[in-house]
Design a protein around this motif. Sequence first.
Motif, PDB file in Angstrom:
ATOM      1  N   GLU A  47      -3.556 -49.429  -2.871  1.00 16.52           N
ATOM      2  CA  GLU A  47      -4.694 -48.892  -3.632  1.00 16.52           C
ATOM      3  C   GLU A  47      -4.755 -49.541  -5.019  1.00 16.52           C
ATOM      4  O   GLU A  47      -5.832 -49.901  -5.503  1.00 16.52           O
ATOM      5  CB  GLU A  47      -4.520 -47.373  -3.768  1.00 16.52           C
ATOM      6  N   LEU A  48      -3.596 -49.718  -5.644  1.00 19.01           N
ATOM      7  CA  LEU A  48      -3.547 -50.335  -6.966  1.00 19.01           C
ATOM      8  C   LEU A  48      -3.943 -51.806  -6.874  1.00 19.01           C
ATOM      9  O   LEU A  48      -4.667 -52.321  -7.737  1.00 19.01           O
ATOM     10  CB  LEU A  48      -2.130 -50.205  -7.552  1.00 19.01           C
ATOM     11  N   TYR A  49      -3.494 -52.479  -5.812  1.00 21.37           N
ATOM     12  CA  TYR A  49      -3.838 -53.890  -5.660  1.00 21.37           C
ATOM     13  C   TYR A  49      -5.343 -54.083  -5.495  1.00 21.37           C
ATOM     14  O   TYR A  49      -5.915 -55.039  -6.036  1.00 21.37           O
ATOM     15  CB  TYR A  49      -3.103 -54.503  -4.468  1.00 21.37           C
ATOM     16  N   ASP A  50      -5.999 -53.195  -4.774  1.00 25.77           N
ATOM     17  CA  ASP A  50      -7.454 -53.313  -4.590  1.00 25.77           C
ATOM     18  C   ASP A  50      -8.178 -53.293  -5.937  1.00 25.77           C
ATOM     19  O   ASP A  50      -9.099 -54.089  -6.179  1.00 25.77           O
ATOM     20  CB  ASP A  50      -7.974 -52.166  -3.719  1.00 25.77           C
ATOM     21  N   CYS A  51      -7.748 -52.395  -6.820  1.00 26.08           N
ATOM     22  CA  CYS A  51      -8.345 -52.318  -8.157  1.00 26.08           C
ATOM     23  C   CYS A  51      -8.047 -53.585  -8.949  1.00 26.08           C
ATOM     24  O   CYS A  51      -8.931 -54.160  -9.597  1.00 26.08           O
ATOM     25  CB  CYS A  51      -7.810 -51.089  -8.897  1.00 26.08           C
ATOM     26  N   PHE A  52      -6.797 -54.028  -8.877  1.00 26.16           N
ATOM     27  CA  PHE A  52      -6.361 -55.223  -9.606  1.00 26.16           C
ATOM     28  C   PHE A  52      -7.127 -56.464  -9.144  1.00 26.16           C
ATOM     29  O   PHE A  52      -7.592 -57.262  -9.970  1.00 26.16           O
ATOM     30  CB  PHE A  52      -4.851 -55.415  -9.401  1.00 26.16           C
ATOM     31  N   LYS A  53      -7.269 -56.636  -7.832  1.00 25.58           N
ATOM     32  CA  LYS A  53      -7.951 -57.818  -7.300  1.00 25.58           C
ATOM     33  C   LYS A  53      -9.419 -57.829  -7.698  1.00 25.58           C
ATOM     34  O   LYS A  53      -9.991 -58.875  -8.029  1.00 25.58           O
ATOM     35  CB  LYS A  53      -7.824 -57.861  -5.776  1.00 25.58           C
ATOM     36  N   GLU A  54     -10.036 -56.650  -7.695  1.00 23.45           N
ATOM     37  CA  GLU A  54     -11.449 -56.543  -8.074  1.00 23.45           C
ATOM     38  C   GLU A  54     -11.673 -57.008  -9.521  1.00 23.45           C
ATOM     39  O   GLU A  54     -12.674 -57.630  -9.844  1.00 23.45           O
ATOM     40  CB  GLU A  54     -11.911 -55.093  -7.921  1.00 23.45           C
ATOM     41  N   LYS A  55     -10.691 -56.733 -10.386  1.00 23.34           N
ATOM     42  CA  LYS A  55     -10.853 -57.070 -11.802  1.00 23.34           C
ATOM     43  C   LYS A  55     -10.349 -58.459 -12.155  1.00 23.34           C
ATOM     44  O   LYS A  55     -10.758 -59.033 -13.170  1.00 23.34           O
ATOM     45  CB  LYS A  55     -10.127 -56.024 -12.668  1.00 23.34           C
TER      46      LYS A  55
ATOM     47  N   LYS B  18       0.991 -60.042 -20.523  1.00 20.41           N
ATOM     48  CA  LYS B  18      -0.185 -60.873 -20.253  1.00 20.41           C
ATOM     49  C   LYS B  18      -1.376 -59.957 -19.977  1.00 20.41           C
ATOM     50  O   LYS B  18      -1.212 -58.783 -19.616  1.00 20.41           O
ATOM     51  CB  LYS B  18       0.065 -61.747 -19.015  1.00 20.41           C
ATOM     52  N   LYS B  19      -2.559 -60.515 -20.091  1.00 20.36           N
ATOM     53  CA  LYS B  19      -3.779 -59.741 -19.864  1.00 20.36           C
ATOM     54  C   LYS B  19      -3.783 -59.115 -18.475  1.00 20.36           C
ATOM     55  O   LYS B  19      -4.168 -57.947 -18.295  1.00 20.36           O
ATOM     56  CB  LYS B  19      -5.006 -60.639 -20.053  1.00 20.36           C
ATOM     57  N   GLU B  20      -3.344 -59.886 -17.474  1.00 25.57           N
ATOM     58  CA  GLU B  20      -3.360 -59.387 -16.090  1.00 25.57           C
ATOM     59  C   GLU B  20      -2.371 -58.235 -15.901  1.00 25.57           C
ATOM     60  O   GLU B  20      -2.619 -57.316 -15.125  1.00 25.57           O
ATOM     61  CB  GLU B  20      -3.029 -60.526 -15.116  1.00 25.57           C
ATOM     62  N   GLU B  21      -1.244 -58.292 -16.602  1.00 26.33           N
ATOM     63  CA  GLU B  21      -0.256 -57.213 -16.502  1.00 26.33           C
ATOM     64  C   GLU B  21      -0.798 -55.933 -17.136  1.00 26.33           C
ATOM     65  O   GLU B  21      -0.588 -54.828 -16.637  1.00 26.33           O
ATOM     66  CB  GLU B  21       1.051 -57.645 -17.174  1.00 26.33           C
ATOM     67  N   LYS B  22      -1.500 -56.109 -18.250  1.00 27.29           N
ATOM     68  CA  LYS B  22      -2.136 -54.947 -18.879  1.00 27.29           C
ATOM     69  C   LYS B  22      -3.198 -54.352 -17.949  1.00 27.29           C
ATOM     70  O   LYS B  22      -3.404 -53.142 -17.923  1.00 27.29           O
ATOM     71  CB  LYS B  22      -2.783 -55.354 -20.204  1.00 27.29           C
ATOM     72  N   MET B  23      -3.845 -55.215 -17.154  1.00 28.48           N
ATOM     73  CA  MET B  23      -4.877 -54.748 -16.233  1.00 28.48           C
ATOM     74  C   MET B  23      -4.281 -53.832 -15.158  1.00 28.48           C
ATOM     75  O   MET B  23      -4.922 -52.865 -14.737  1.00 28.48           O
ATOM     76  CB  MET B  23      -5.588 -55.941 -15.591  1.00 28.48           C
ATOM     77  N   ILE B  24      -3.051 -54.124 -14.727  1.00 27.73           N
ATOM     78  CA  ILE B  24      -2.391 -53.253 -13.752  1.00 27.73           C
ATOM     79  C   ILE B  24      -2.207 -51.862 -14.346  1.00 27.73           C
ATOM     80  O   ILE B  24      -2.504 -50.843 -13.707  1.00 27.73           O
ATOM     81  CB  ILE B  24      -1.033 -53.845 -13.327  1.00 27.73           C
ATOM     82  N   LEU B  25      -1.728 -51.802 -15.584  1.00 29.77           N
ATOM     83  CA  LEU B  25      -1.551 -50.512 -16.255  1.00 29.77           C
ATOM     84  C   LEU B  25      -2.891 -49.799 -16.422  1.00 29.77           C
ATOM     85  O   LEU B  25      -2.998 -48.590 -16.234  1.00 29.77           O
ATOM     86  CB  LEU B  25      -0.890 -50.713 -17.629  1.00 29.77           C
ATOM     87  N   LYS B  26      -3.930 -50.579 -16.749  1.00 27.39           N
ATOM     88  CA  LYS B  26      -5.265 -49.997 -16.947  1.00 27.39           C
ATOM     89  C   LYS B  26      -5.780 -49.382 -15.654  1.00 27.39           C
ATOM     90  O   LYS B  26      -6.383 -48.299 -15.652  1.00 27.39           O
ATOM     91  CB  LYS B  26      -6.230 -51.088 -17.424  1.00 27.39           C
TER      92      LYS B  26
ATOM     93  N   TYR C 273       2.356 -58.645  -6.907  1.00 26.66           N
ATOM     94  CA  TYR C 273       3.697 -58.154  -6.572  1.00 26.66           C
ATOM     95  C   TYR C 273       4.706 -58.536  -7.661  1.00 26.66           C
ATOM     96  O   TYR C 273       5.523 -57.713  -8.095  1.00 26.66           O
ATOM     97  CB  TYR C 273       4.115 -58.743  -5.222  1.00 26.66           C
ATOM     98  N   GLU C 274       4.631 -59.789  -8.118  1.00 26.93           N
ATOM     99  CA  GLU C 274       5.552 -60.263  -9.157  1.00 26.93           C
ATOM    100  C   GLU C 274       5.336 -59.515 -10.473  1.00 26.93           C
ATOM    101  O   GLU C 274       6.298 -59.173 -11.177  1.00 26.93           O
ATOM    102  CB  GLU C 274       5.371 -61.774  -9.373  1.00 26.93           C
ATOM    103  N   MET C 275       4.069 -59.257 -10.798  1.00 26.00           N
ATOM    104  CA  MET C 275       3.765 -58.559 -12.051  1.00 26.00           C
ATOM    105  C   MET C 275       4.239 -57.110 -12.017  1.00 26.00           C
ATOM    106  O   MET C 275       4.766 -56.598 -13.010  1.00 26.00           O
ATOM    107  CB  MET C 275       2.264 -58.617 -12.338  1.00 26.00           C
ATOM    108  N   VAL C 276       4.050 -56.449 -10.872  1.00 24.69           N
ATOM    109  CA  VAL C 276       4.515 -55.061 -10.747  1.00 24.69           C
ATOM    110  C   VAL C 276       6.032 -55.005 -10.898  1.00 24.69           C
ATOM    111  O   VAL C 276       6.570 -54.112 -11.577  1.00 24.69           O
ATOM    112  CB  VAL C 276       4.079 -54.462  -9.398  1.00 24.69           C
TER     113      VAL C 276
ATOM    114  N   ASN D 196      -9.297 -61.017  -9.427  1.00 30.50           N
ATOM    115  CA  ASN D 196      -9.442 -61.956  -8.313  1.00 30.50           C
ATOM    116  C   ASN D 196      -8.149 -62.733  -8.026  1.00 30.50           C
ATOM    117  O   ASN D 196      -8.185 -63.816  -7.458  1.00 30.50           O
ATOM    118  CB  ASN D 196     -10.594 -62.942  -8.569  1.00 30.50           C
ATOM    119  N   LEU D 197      -6.994 -62.177  -8.424  1.00 32.98           N
ATOM    120  CA  LEU D 197      -5.708 -62.821  -8.147  1.00 32.98           C
ATOM    121  C   LEU D 197      -5.142 -62.306  -6.831  1.00 32.98           C
ATOM    122  O   LEU D 197      -5.466 -61.206  -6.385  1.00 32.98           O
ATOM    123  CB  LEU D 197      -4.718 -62.548  -9.283  1.00 32.98           C
ATOM    124  N   GLY D 198      -4.248 -63.102  -6.232  1.00 37.33           N
ATOM    125  CA  GLY D 198      -3.680 -62.763  -4.938  1.00 37.33           C
ATOM    126  C   GLY D 198      -2.552 -61.749  -5.015  1.00 37.33           C
ATOM    127  O   GLY D 198      -2.069 -61.390  -6.095  1.00 37.33           O
ATOM    128  N   TYR D 199      -2.107 -61.310  -3.818  1.00 38.07           N
ATOM    129  CA  TYR D 199      -1.095 -60.247  -3.751  1.00 38.07           C
ATOM    130  C   TYR D 199       0.263 -60.712  -4.283  1.00 38.07           C
ATOM    131  O   TYR D 199       1.001 -59.919  -4.881  1.00 38.07           O
ATOM    132  CB  TYR D 199      -0.927 -59.754  -2.309  1.00 38.07           C
TER     133      TYR D 199
END
Length: 375
Positions: free
Chosen positions: A315-323, A293-301, A332-335, A325-328
Motif C-alpha cells: 500500500e505504501l509503495y503504491d503511494c510512493f510510485k504514484e508520486k 533525500k527528497k524521495e525518502e521524505k516522500m515515503i514518510l509523507k 525497498y532500499e529506502m525503507v 515513478n520509481l521502482g520497487y
Amino acid sequence: MNKDLLLWDQTIFREEQYFELDFLPENLLHRESQIKSLQFSIGPALRGATPLNAYCRGAPGTGKTSAVLKVFEEVENATQKVLPVYINCQVDSTRYAIFAQIFKKLSGYPPPSSGISFKKLFSQIAKHLVEKKKVLIVALDDINYLMMSKEIDDVLYSLLRMHEVQPGAKVGVISILSDMTLDMAKDLSPQVQSVFLPEEIVFPQYSVEEIRDILRYRIKYGFFPNVVSDEVLEKVTQYTCETGDLRVGINMLKRSGLNAERRASKNVSVEDVEKAYEGSRYVHLNYVVRSLKKEEKMILKCIVDSGKQELMSGELYDCFKEKTNLGYTSFYEMVNRLETLKLVSLSSTGKGTRGQSRIISLPYDPKEIERRIDL
C-alpha cells in the motif's frame, strides 16, 4: 527550610556547557582509533607537506564531527603553518560559498560584498597559501549536500588541483558523510577520483557500554556530585540506545537537570528523565530528517498522509510510485535505510511472498514528522 530543596539562586549544574550539543569535551571517549587515523592523515601537513585526504563515514550521532573538530583544535594549538577550515555543507553547499569561507578563515574577513569572480577568489586563496607557506585542510561536513547539489566534483577538483594553478599550494580534504547507503566514490568523476584517494575512517555505532560511559563522563563534569543516580543514568542510557544517537542522551541530561531544578530538587529523578525524553527524542529527528533525500521524505509523507498508524508495504509503495515513478527496488532500499535511521519500524506479517510482506509504522508522532518535511 527543607535542606533537600534548592534555593532560587542555586543550581545542580557544575558546568552546563557539558550538555551543549556543540561542546567539545577535553576527552572524546571511544573515538581514540578514529582520532589517531585523522592525526595520521594530517601528519604530513605539520611537516609542511601535503596531507592525506580522509573520508569519515558513520551514522548520525557517532562522533564524526566532534573527532574532526577535536583534531583541528589540536592542530591550531600546535602550529600556525596549517590552516584547518571546517565547512557545514548544509549551510554552504556551492563551490563559491565554500571558497568564501576559506577566504574568510585566511584573511579574517569575508570577500567583498559586491562580489568577486570565483577565479579571482580562488587565485587570492592559492597565492596567500604559498606566500605564507600554509597548508590548507578543509573538512566538508555533511558532504551529501554537495552530492545533492551536484557541486561535489567542482569543489573537490578545485581544492585538489590548486597546486597545478599555483605551484607550491598544499591542500588536503576531509569529507564527512552520515548516509551509510551512499557511496561517495560513485558520485565522483574519474578525474576527481584519481586525485582524491582518501583514507577511509569508519565511525561505528556506540555500544550500550560506550554510551553509558560517555554519559557518565558528562554527568561527572556537568553536574555536582550525587545529583544523578545509577538508576537515572541507566534510564538515560536506555532511551539513548533506542534512537542510536548520542546527542539525544546529552540533551536529555540537560533537560532532566532543568526539570529537577523546576521542582527545586537537588537530585534528578527517573520522572525528570521521562519528561525530558519527550523533547530530547526530537533532537535525533531534527538531524536525520534534514539529511534525507527528497524521495525518502516522500515515503514518510505517504505514511503521514494516510492517517493510519501503520501501512502494508504494498500500500505504501503504491503511494510512493504514484508520486515518484520509481521502482520497487529503490523503494525497498529506502525503507530499509529509514529503518536503520530509526525513522520507521518494520514488522513481518508472515504473509505474501515467502512470508515476507511487511507492516511499516512510524515511531514518532506523525505531526512532528510532517513539521520537519520540507517537500
